[in-house]
Design an enzyme around this catalytic site. Structure first.
Site, PDB file in Angstrom:
ATOM      1  N   ASP A  13       0.779  -1.249   0.000  1.00  0.00           N
ATOM      2  CA  ASP A  13       0.000   0.000   0.000  1.00  0.00           C
ATOM      3  C   ASP A  13       0.805   1.292   0.000  1.00  0.00           C
ATOM      4  O   ASP A  13       0.467   2.244   0.717  1.00  0.00           O
ATOM      5  CB  ASP A  13      -0.961   0.002   1.191  1.00  0.00           C
ATOM      6  CG  ASP A  13      -1.857  -1.222   1.253  1.00  0.00           C
ATOM      7  OD1 ASP A  13      -1.954  -1.949   0.269  1.00  0.00           O
ATOM      8  OD2 ASP A  13      -2.450  -1.448   2.326  1.00  0.00           O
ATOM      9  N   LYS A  75      -6.924  -4.907  -2.974  1.00  0.00           N
ATOM     10  CA  LYS A  75      -7.566  -5.499  -1.804  1.00  0.00           C
ATOM     11  C   LYS A  75      -8.453  -4.481  -1.108  1.00  0.00           C
ATOM     12  O   LYS A  75      -8.273  -3.274  -1.288  1.00  0.00           O
ATOM     13  CB  LYS A  75      -6.512  -6.036  -0.827  1.00  0.00           C
ATOM     14  CG  LYS A  75      -5.584  -4.978  -0.244  1.00  0.00           C
ATOM     15  CD  LYS A  75      -4.475  -5.619   0.579  1.00  0.00           C
ATOM     16  CE  LYS A  75      -3.569  -4.570   1.199  1.00  0.00           C
ATOM     17  NZ  LYS A  75      -4.168  -3.795   2.266  1.00  0.00           N
ATOM     18  N   CYS A 108      -2.190  -2.085   7.955  1.00  0.00           N
ATOM     19  CA  CYS A 108      -2.052  -3.109   6.910  1.00  0.00           C
ATOM     20  C   CYS A 108      -0.769  -3.920   7.039  1.00  0.00           C
ATOM     21  O   CYS A 108      -0.784  -5.137   6.849  1.00  0.00           O
ATOM     22  CB  CYS A 108      -2.148  -2.462   5.529  1.00  0.00           C
ATOM     23  SG  CYS A 108      -3.783  -1.740   5.212  1.00  0.00           S
TER      24      CYS A 108
END
Length: 180
Positions: A13, A75, A108
């Protein structure tokens, strides 16, 4: 210790505006770029994930330009492991050591690291290649991930661990990457 034959690099990310808002963002970006380049030299596969790119944006150009051979795993779960296509790809590589980089450390990166360890993978968290918006959240993420069983390493430590030998053409290439 990690070996080239049993390791994969995971970038989580590093997207949009958030990438520039995290603590020490320039250092994180520079070290992720070094890891990508070193993994190319050392034939270590690379996976990368994007959290809801329609809303958060794509992986930043400075990183994405080095990932032309890979496609992102999109995701909506915080953990990459919540994405069936990501897990299928990771399992297909048949590698047990995962170098973890990205943002945010306490969300995350943390949830992915914990899930990877629960699935039996060894996690090598690269502390100078992960971050959060707040330094305290980054530090808390480090603590919790290490307490769960991950190895904390720096970019150079991981690269030289994979390289193992200070000679030959690959050593010259890696030395140039480290010095850059």
């Amino acid at each position: 210790m990690m070996t080239n034959e049993d390791t994969v690099l995971l970038i989580i990310d590093v997207q949009g505006k958030l990438a520039s808002l995290v603590y020490e963002s320039e250092i994180v970006e520079k070290n992720i770029r070094k890891l990508i380049k070193a993994c190319r030299v050392l034939d270590v596969p690379i996976l990368y994930a994007e959290q809801y790119p329609k809303g958060l944006g794509r992986t930043i150009e400075a990183v994405r330009e080095l990932l032309t051979e890979e496609a992102p795993h999109e995701k909506i779960t915080f953990s990459c492991c919540g994405s069936p296509d990501f897990m299928e790809h990771l399992r297909s590589l048949k590698r047990n050591e995962v170098i973890v980089t990205g943002i945010e450390t306490h969300v995350c990166v943390y949830q992915t690291s914990i899930d990877l360890m629960e699935y039996g993978y060894n996690v090598h968290l690269i502390t100078d290649a992960v971050s959060s918006r707040a330094r305290e959240d980054r530090e808390t993420g480090f603590h919790c991930i290490e307490k769960a069983g991950a190895w904390l390493k720096s970019t150079e430590m991981a690269i030289f661990e994979l390289l193992r030998v200070a000679q030959g053409e690959k050593f010259k290439e890696i030395s140039a990457i480290i010095k850059a």
